[in-house]
Design a protein around this motif. Structure first.
Motif, PDB file in Angstrom:
ATOM      1  N   PRO A 164      54.114  22.904  74.218  1.00 20.57           N
ATOM      2  CA  PRO A 164      53.540  21.734  74.768  1.00 20.57           C
ATOM      3  C   PRO A 164      53.767  21.070  76.044  1.00 20.57           C
ATOM      4  O   PRO A 164      52.942  20.594  76.484  1.00 20.57           O
ATOM      5  CB  PRO A 164      54.491  20.878  73.879  1.00 20.57           C
ATOM      6  N   GLN A 165      54.781  21.547  76.777  1.00 21.56           N
ATOM      7  CA  GLN A 165      55.028  21.256  78.100  1.00 21.56           C
ATOM      8  C   GLN A 165      53.752  21.907  79.100  1.00 21.56           C
ATOM      9  O   GLN A 165      53.116  21.096  79.669  1.00 21.56           O
ATOM     10  CB  GLN A 165      56.193  21.858  78.671  1.00 21.56           C
ATOM     11  N   LYS A 166      53.598  22.933  78.996  1.00 18.62           N
ATOM     12  CA  LYS A 166      52.375  23.682  79.526  1.00 18.62           C
ATOM     13  C   LYS A 166      51.227  23.059  79.274  1.00 18.62           C
ATOM     14  O   LYS A 166      50.092  22.772  80.149  1.00 18.62           O
ATOM     15  CB  LYS A 166      52.384  25.476  79.426  1.00 18.62           C
ATOM     16  N   ILE A 167      50.892  22.919  78.044  1.00 23.59           N
ATOM     17  CA  ILE A 167      49.660  22.398  77.606  1.00 23.59           C
ATOM     18  C   ILE A 167      49.308  20.830  78.089  1.00 23.59           C
ATOM     19  O   ILE A 167      48.287  20.586  78.716  1.00 23.59           O
ATOM     20  CB  ILE A 167      49.569  22.082  76.060  1.00 23.59           C
ATOM     21  N   ALA A 168      50.515  20.016  78.206  1.00 26.30           N
ATOM     22  CA  ALA A 168      50.401  18.810  78.578  1.00 26.30           C
ATOM     23  C   ALA A 168      50.152  18.793  80.292  1.00 26.30           C
ATOM     24  O   ALA A 168      49.713  18.057  80.871  1.00 26.30           O
ATOM     25  CB  ALA A 168      51.811  18.085  78.518  1.00 26.30           C
TER      26      ALA A 168
END
Length: 301
Positions: free
Chosen positions: A18-22
């Motif tokens: 989720p962090q990298k996608i965001a």
């Protein structure tokens, strides 16, 4: 780009970070196509990070980079981005980040990311099937930050893996595909207007025309045009654009068909003919990247 039927953009990324996608969303990325990389190994990302860090630092000392300032050092990190796959055969995406530490920061302060880029190849089966095992297909590269860093990173990858980077521009025809496909996507949150920007060649300088369509009106029009849910054809894209042109001419007596489509903005993403894109919605990230991967592969082939 294929002119016949094309799957719609309904895709979900599984096991995603989720962090990298965001991190990938809501930034303006410059697009490049990349030929297959020879002898690239996912097991050596730490070693690649070390070698690329040294290469970037050496190039900066030559005065080739812009943001030299008071930097004490450069740190380059290569890491995987899980979840960015259209099929099981797709290679794992790679994120490259350049971080810089300034003398003005405290000793225990975090490094500041000054440049980012990432490689991916979503649903690139056609290319994968024709490439020998020693090659890794990550055909789409997206960069955010100073062009000088992009040039340095690209140079290292080209020398190390015998690949070639080239800018990826987007034709008016492909922008029209994006306008149609993204308009047809469902969004849970607030929907922004579909905006099309056209360039009118004029002397002494060109003129831009901005055409904004209410999202519900644009979606309703697309729903009347699309014949087969889940698939988009060239005929449908042409009809969608022709209806928009007719509506505009009826009100303003201007033939948009005589102009050049240069930018498309929707709730899903925005794209410019120069090859700049901003992806706005995580739910449709895979679908947007699949479309861009196809453009990159067509440029390579």
């Amino acid at each position: 780009m294929r002119r016949s039927g094309r799957p719609s953009l309904r895709r979900r990324q599984e096991n995603a970070d989720p962090q990298k996608i965001a991190f990938l969303l809501r930034k303006q990325w410059t697009l490049y196509s990349v030929t297959p990389m020879y002898k690239f190994s996912y097991d050596n990302l730490k070693e690649y990070s070390r070698l690329l860090s040294a290469f970037v630092a050496a190039e900066k000392q030559k005065g080739l980079a812009v943001e030299v300032g008071n930097d004490l050092g450069i740190k380059v990190t290569l890491s995987t981005v899980l979840g960015l796959k259209g099929t099981d055969q797709d290679q794992v995406a790679i994120l490259v980040q350049i971080a810089s530490r300034s003398q003005l920061l405290f000793e225990n302060a975090e490094d500041k990311v000054v440049w980012s880029g990432w490689f991916c190849c979503i649903s690139g089966d056609d290319l994968l099937e024709s490439v020998p095992e020693d090659f890794t297909c990550l055909s789409l590269f997206l960069a955010n930050g100073a062009e000088s860093y992009t040039a340095i990173v690209g140079s290292w990858f080209q020398k190390t893996f015998d690949c070639y980077f080239s800018r990826l521009t987007i034709s008016p025809l492909n922008l029209a595909w994006m306008a149609a496909m993204w308009t047809g996507c469902k969004v849970d949150s607030h929907m922004a207007a579909t905006e099309l920007v056209f360039s009118v060649p004029c002397i002494p300088q060109s003129l831009d025309i901005s055409y904004a369509i209410h999202p519900e009106d644009a979606k309703a029009l697309w729903d009347t045009v699309q014949k087969t849910p889940g698939e988009v054809t060239q005929e449908e894209v042409n009809l969608f654009m022709d209806c928009l042109y007719s509506h505009f001419h009826r009100h303003f007596k201007i033939h948009l068909s005589a102009t050049r489509l240069v930018k498309v903005s929707t709730s899903i993403a925005s794209a410019h003919c120069d090859g700049n894109i901003k992806i706005l919605h995580s739910k449709h990230l895979i679908g947007v990247l699949m479309l861009l991967t196809e453009l990159a592969i067509s440029q390579i082939q």
